[in-house]
Design a protein around this motif. Structure first.
Motif, mmCIF file in Angstrom:
data_model
loop_
_atom_site.group_PDB
_atom_site.id
_atom_site.type_symbol
_atom_site.label_atom_id
_atom_site.label_comp_id
_atom_site.label_asym_id
_atom_site.label_seq_id
_atom_site.Cartn_x
_atom_site.Cartn_y
_atom_site.Cartn_z
ATOM 1 N N VAL A 1 0.876 -1.168 0.058
ATOM 2 C CA VAL A 1 0.071 -0.026 0.057
ATOM 3 C C VAL A 1 0.905 1.282 -0.020
ATOM 4 C CG1 VAL A 1 -1.760 1.187 1.267
ATOM 5 C CG2 VAL A 1 -1.915 -1.158 1.308
ATOM 6 N N PRO B 1 -1.674 2.992 -4.910
ATOM 7 C CA PRO B 1 -2.531 2.878 -3.592
ATOM 8 C C PRO B 1 -2.545 1.376 -3.024
ATOM 9 C CG PRO B 1 -3.596 4.400 -5.093
ATOM 10 C CD PRO B 1 -2.548 3.856 -6.070
ATOM 11 N N VAL B 2 -2.781 0.355 -4.079
ATOM 12 C CA VAL B 2 -2.961 -0.935 -3.738
ATOM 13 C C VAL B 2 -2.207 -1.572 -4.648
ATOM 14 C CG1 VAL B 2 -4.272 -3.106 -2.947
ATOM 15 C CG2 VAL B 2 -4.892 -0.631 -2.364
#
Length: 329
Positions: free
Chosen positions: A171, A176-177
């Motif tokens: 993360v 973001p992920v």
């Protein structure tokens, strides 16, 4: 008056009651335990009862709790041995060591005729003496379960090499992920470990603006050290690890006026976090790792007029699960 004479004769001629000798648990041969007690403790036995409760804690390690009563005084000892026979031998020797001072303090009687023991018996007694020597410093009370749970196994090797493989998510690093895979090898001691890791974040695409697409991936190599706390007979381990990781990141931009644009940048960061490991007797492990990632040198991919397209977070996070193998214990 005459009627009391037969009763007195019966009382004086009543046979002595043999003490109760019981073996339970992993070693349940009460006859073998009685035989060793009879061989090492002088007759008649001044022992009221003998109870041995045994359990197997390792493939070649048996642990037993011995309870016996001498002249109204209860005794309790905890011992370990490499077999049930050795556990019976050590139990009989512990009882003889407790009985001998009481026999020496008894009334003076003519010394009994001493029959020389065969050589094999004397050798057995010397071996039992060597086994029971550390038992003389045992406490009278049973150790607490918490203290016994964190005690390292006596037969565990001092160092172990373990291979690991796992997968998880990252993360705030490139995206973001972001999915991640992990390979590693550990050198493990009883209370510490050092490890080398390889992390790979496979290609992932994003569209920061209209008609603009970027694809990024990263490879990082790291080293870390861990302090380890062990519980439940070493079946559960909780390492707290800190380390460093570095590697290259690759980016490619596509869109109007961006055909074929590629970039590569170095990345360097600090990793800190706890882990949870579940061990099995055959050498396989399951592990869960959670780590905070603090980039020291952050990535800064810039695409044309769009500007910076990733990696502006001051902190990242990685979580992964996997399996490991270090051979049977």
């Amino acid at each position: 008056m005459v009627a009391w004479i037969p009763a007195a004769v019966l009382l004086l001629s009543a046979p002595e009651v043999e003490p109760e000798v019981v073996a339970r648990g992993a070693c349940d041969d009460g006859a073998a335990l009685r035989q060793r007690v009879d061989a090492l403790v002088p007759s008649p036995l001044p022992v009221a009862s003998v109870r041995l409760e045994a359990r197997q804690v390792e493939p070649v390690v048996w642990e037993g709790t011995l309870h016996f009563e001498v002249e109204g005084t209860a005794h309790e000892r905890v011992m370990s041995a490499e077999s049930c026979a050795a556990l019976y031998e050590a139990s009989a020797l512990v009882i003889s060591l407790a009985v001998q001072p009481m026999l020496e303090q008894g009334p003076e009687t003519p010394p009994p005729e001493v029959v020389p023991a065969p050589p094999s018996e004397s050798e057995s007694e010397r071996e039992a003496e060597a086994v029971a020597e550390p038992l003389r410093s045992e406490t009278e009370s049973t150790p607490s379960p918490g203290a016994d749970a964190s005690r390292p196994s006596q037969d565990a090797p001092p160092l172990r090499v373990r291979g690991r493989v796992g997968a998880g998510v990252a993360v705030g690093l490139l995206h973001p992920v972001h999915a991640t895979t992990t390979l590693g090898v550990d050198l493990v001691g009883s209370r510490w470990a050092v490890a080398l890791d390889a992390h790979y974040l496979p290609p992932i695409a994003d569209e920061p603006a209209t008609d603009v697409q970027i694809t990024m991936q990263m490879l990082a190599f790291g080293a870390r050290g861990c302090a380890i706390w062990r519980f439940v007979d070493e079946r559960i381990a909780v390492p707290l690890c800190a380390g460093l990781a570095a590697g290259p990141a690759f980016g490619r931009g596509e869109g109007t006026g961006l055909q074929g644009r590629r970039g590569r940048q170095p990345w360097f960061g600090v990793l800190l976090g706890p882990r949870l490991q579940l061990h099995s007797r055959w050498g396989g492990d399951l592990w869960l790792a959670t780590e905070v990632v603090a980039p020291v040198q952050r990535l800064n991919f810039v695409v044309g007029s769009v500007g910076t397209v990733c990696c502006e977070q001051p902190l990242g996070f990685m979580m992964s699960v996997g399996a490991a193998f270090s051979g049977p214990r």
